[in-house]
Design an enzyme around this catalytic site. Structure first.
Site, PDB file in Angstrom:
ATOM      1  N   ARG A  90       0.826  -1.210   0.000  1.00 53.63           N
ATOM      2  CA  ARG A  90       0.000   0.000   0.000  1.00 53.63           C
ATOM      3  C   ARG A  90       0.863   1.263   0.000  1.00 53.63           C
ATOM      4  O   ARG A  90       0.511   2.257  -0.614  1.00 53.63           O
ATOM      5  CB  ARG A  90      -0.982   0.018   1.179  1.00 53.63           C
ATOM      6  CG  ARG A  90      -2.075  -1.028   1.073  1.00 53.63           C
ATOM      7  CD  ARG A  90      -2.872  -0.880  -0.233  1.00 53.63           C
ATOM      8  NE  ARG A  90      -3.813  -1.955  -0.412  1.00 53.63           N
ATOM      9  CZ  ARG A  90      -3.642  -2.998  -1.226  1.00 53.63           C
ATOM     10  NH1 ARG A  90      -2.551  -3.112  -1.945  1.00 53.63           N
ATOM     11  NH2 ARG A  90      -4.562  -3.929  -1.344  1.00 53.63           N
ATOM     12  N   GLU A  93       2.049   1.480  -3.512  1.00 52.09           N
ATOM     13  CA  GLU A  93       0.928   1.957  -4.319  1.00 52.09           C
ATOM     14  C   GLU A  93       0.720   3.464  -4.117  1.00 52.09           C
ATOM     15  O   GLU A  93       0.462   4.208  -5.074  1.00 52.09           O
ATOM     16  CB  GLU A  93      -0.334   1.197  -3.915  1.00 52.09           C
ATOM     17  CG  GLU A  93      -1.584   1.606  -4.664  1.00 52.09           C
ATOM     18  CD  GLU A  93      -2.804   0.851  -4.174  1.00 52.09           C
ATOM     19  OE1 GLU A  93      -3.602   0.462  -5.037  1.00 52.09           O
ATOM     20  OE2 GLU A  93      -2.969   0.670  -2.957  1.00 52.09           O
ATOM     21  N   SER A 116      14.904  14.905   2.165  1.00 54.33           N
ATOM     22  CA  SER A 116      15.888  13.980   2.695  1.00 54.33           C
ATOM     23  C   SER A 116      15.227  12.818   3.440  1.00 54.33           C
ATOM     24  O   SER A 116      14.267  13.016   4.178  1.00 54.33           O
ATOM     25  CB  SER A 116      16.825  14.713   3.656  1.00 54.33           C
ATOM     26  OG  SER A 116      17.715  13.805   4.258  1.00 54.33           O
TER      27      SER A 116
END
Length: 149
Positions: A90, A93, A116
């Protein structure tokens, strides 16, 4: 001894003792982010020597295992390609769908550069919701502008 073996040992002890990561992190260094301490114990970050000593005592590790906790690790434990674990997928995704949006909005506001992952902090909290609790993750990374030479 490989660093991955130390991680497996830590996970086994954590499991057997019924400990949680937040409690472990407090015992090792209450001032440090639990994300950083957990990442250190999982082999993705390096613990400072004092933190490694406290972790070694807590988990009953050998001197060699303690030294491995304080070494700079080889970061990135996921194999190439999309991860198969549903929770980790997830996040993958999320970057696939919103990555270009993050990039555009950050660079529009800050300029040409990156956020960063070294000078970085992350927090997680549970937010109660009548439709089901929500996970709130806050990430804060220093902006690093690209330099021209």
């Amino acid at each position: 001894m490989k660093r991955s073996e130390v991680t497996e040992k830590i996970l086994d002890i954590k499991r057997m003792k019924g400990w949680d990561w937040a409690g472990i992190a407090k015992k090792i260094d209450a001032r440090q982010s639990p994300f950083y301490t957990t990442a250190g114990l999982l082999g993705q970050m390096k613990l400072e020597p004092g933190q490694a000593a406290k972790a070694a005592k807590l988990f009953g590790l050998t001197k060699m295992e303690e030294k491995l906790l304080a070494e700079v690790p080889y970061r990135g434990s996921l194999p190439p390609g999309p991860p198969t674990d549903p929770l980790i997928y997830r996040f993958y995704e999320l970057i696939q769908v919103y990555g270009t949006t993050f990039k555009e909005l950050i660079q529009e506001d800050f300029g040409d550069g990156i956020m960063s992952a070294i000078d970085f902090d992350m927090k997680m909290e549970r937010q109660p919701d009548p439709k089901g609790d929500r996970v709130k993750i806050t990430m804060s990374g220093k902006f690093l502008p690209y330099k021209r030479y």
